[in-house]
Design a protein around this motif. Structure first.
Motif: not given
Ligand code: UTP
Length: 231
Positions: A55-61, A180-185
């Protein structure tokens, strides 16, 4: 008892981000015991570290949040495939990708595995929707903390709660991210679904999954989400 078990993706990886085969084999043993005790299981596996990496790679791209979510969905499905492999014949051989498909596979008397479903939510929402769809008697959410705390568990004085209601949970988690990718419990969809169908839910530490066996015997572990009968 029909149970939906959500396994946080982080539980399948070690600190270096490598797949934790020992852990996956242990989980498979616990699942075998639970099924041997007569319980029916749907297991939803989260994305964990590799989902966050993609997710973080795609966001950077320059990817959209929807594209990032799809990466998380697919990685979570891959993680579910790992557990499916470990379970062998005990599991339905295909990771289920929709709630429609879940309704037909649940009748096959196999452990059903799921990863992500749709953008805009986390696998906690998948687990809540799965529990609602198959009328599960319990939703067990295995994560890497001991339960729900009254504030960020890293803050001094944070207290683990034995019980919370849906409104309190919503309040405690209101500061969590929803990208994306940031949800907690839990995410907002999961909270809403668990609340509207009053699904008995427990959030607990899944580092030792034998807690599931104790929970199914009625032992108090983690944090229970309680529902008001008239609300
Ligand atoms: P999760 O955040 O649910 O993974 O999915 P996780 O490892 O279980 O998280 P923890 O360990 O419980 O905190 C990874 C990402 O996949 C996307 C979201 O971006 C989510 O953050 N996703 C997952 C969806 O968009 N839809 C889904 O149905 C599931």
């Amino acid at each position: 008892m029909r149970v939906v078990l959500k396994l946080g993706g982080s539980l399948l990886y070690n600190g270096k981000g490598e797949i934790n085969l020992v852990r996956i084999r242990k989980y498979s043993k616990v699942v075998t015991d639970v099924v041997g005790n007569g319980h029916e299981l749907v297991i939803v596996v989260g994305g964990g570290k590799p989902a966050r990496l993609f997710i973080s790679a795609a966001r950077d791209l320059g990817a959209t949040e929807t594209q990032c979510d799809w990466l998380g969905i697919k990685v979570a499905r891959n993680n579910a495939e790992l557990l499916c492999a470990a379970l062998g014949n005990l599991a339905y051989p295909k990771v289920v990708e929709s709630l429609d498909e879940l309704e037909t596979t649940i009748a096959q008397e196999k452990v059903v595995l799921m990863g992500g479903l749709n953008p805009g939510q986390s696998t906690n929402a998948v687990a809540a929707l799965a529990a609602e769809s198959v009328r599960a008697e319990m939703l067990l959410n295995a994560t890497n903390v001991d339960g729900v705390y009254d504030r960020n568990p890293k803050e001094a004085g944070a207290v683990k709660l034995d019980e919370v209601n849906v409104d309190q949970l919503d309040n405690i988690l209101s500061g969590s991210g929803t990208r994306a990718g940031e949800y907690k419990l839990f995410d907002p969809v999961a909270i809403r679904v668990v609340g509207r169908s009053k699904i008995p839910t427990v959030i607990f530490n899944g580092n030792d999954l034998t807690a599931v066996i104790r929970l199914l015997k009625g032992e108090k572990v983690g944090t229970r989400i309680v529902h008001h009968p008239n609300k």
